[in-house]
Write an enzyme that holds these catalytic residues in place. Sequence first.
Site: not given
Ligand code: HEM
Length: 363
Positions: A60, A71, A226
Amino acid sequence: MYFQLLAAVAASIGASNAAITRRVACPDGVHTATNAACCALFPIIDDIQTNLFDGGECGEEVHESLRLTFHDAIGVSMSKGAAGQVFSRGGADGSIITFNDTEVNFHANNGIDEIVGEQQPFIAAHNITAGDFIQLAGAVGITNCPGAPQLEFMFGRPTAKAPAPDLTVPEPFDTVDSILARFADAGGFTPAEVVALLASHTIAAADKVDPTIPGTPFDSTPSIFDTQFFVETQLRGTSFPGTGGNQGEVESPLRGEMRLQSDSELARDSRTACSWQANVNQQAHMAASFKAAMAKLAVLGQDLSTMVDCSEVIPVPKPFTGQAMLPAGLTENDIEQACASTPFPALQSAPGPVTSVAPVSVY
Ligand code: HEM
Ligand SMILES: *[C@@H]1O[C@H](CO)[C@@H](O)[C@H](O)[C@H]1NC(C)=O
Ligand SMILES: *[C@@H]1O[C@H](CO)[C@@H](O)[C@H](O)[C@H]1NC(C)=O
């Protein structure tokens, strides 16, 4: 004879290395670096691998640290600032931590307070800015996930002077139009680069989209970097893993799996569908395009001429040699083909009965 040969080989290797790079010994007596400034990073890396990432896991804290790189970095605009004026600084500047009382409260940063709170003591304990630390932690963390690329790491972000304005971080309920426009405005990202960055969701889970089921992953292998995420987002959605009706969530194909509305739409939009599909079972392509797009993201708003390339300190990632699979019980008929020009790649179905995806442990 044997020793003479070894000595000759050693001498020739030494000579050819010296011709390419001149390495300096770090004060720790263990490491060497091409730029002495990078030596300061080795003890920080050891500390976070042991104490933030639980001894080198892809769990995590790694997932959250990767989300934090995004972010923090995306908080920049090429067109306008908070009050309508142009601002060029910002971006990957650590403002999400330096001004945590502002940015952490933005709606799109829901849940980010946890990793912000976990990273703060490491920043306090070491001589490193929040901006550098956030990108370093993300790059180091993903090396624990088999299949991840070895990201670039540029060192030297000054401390942020102001928080990012609200509404720079995309939401899962935003339209593809608005997502593509936001990425273009933040750093000139193309639709293909947006898809490349979303490889991040292969090691990801949601805690807050459906708060009744924290830790619900976006693919069946959230601790492996993957291409399963790109396979599984193309399958027909059949049910919600928890409650229905959450903003930004659509039906997923597997019990225990969450699908974001934004990922679903990007997989099916004519501007992004073929880039999306091009990652399916193309591990090297996915890793390389993610690496290139992350190199841009990690320095948004920064002055490269004042930074040192310390990419060499990033550990070699764990390798991945497996193949992409259709989940057990599903076939090519469950794929919603969206790329108009190329058929979906043929994949084997995983053996056995239909399974459900286990949550990522949130301890
Ligand atoms: C269209 C663009 C994006 C949207 C709308 C988006 C949205 C989200 C949302 C809603 C979550 C879940 C948050 C939660 O409820 O805990 C999430 C998780 C995550 N996002 Fe994105 N994201 C986007 C792009 C990205 C980018 C560009 C990255 C990194 C380069 C990224 C990395 C991650 C990671 C690693 C998680 C998992 C966090 C965890 O497991 O604790 N996301 N994202
Ligand atoms: C910001 O960080 C400070 C110092 O660690 C902490 O006391 C405060 O609660 C944090 N604010 C938020 C909104 O997390
Ligand atoms: C802290 O880091 C900066 C920039 O990397 C460096 O110039 C400075 O000498 C360091 N200070 C200490 C006390 O190590």
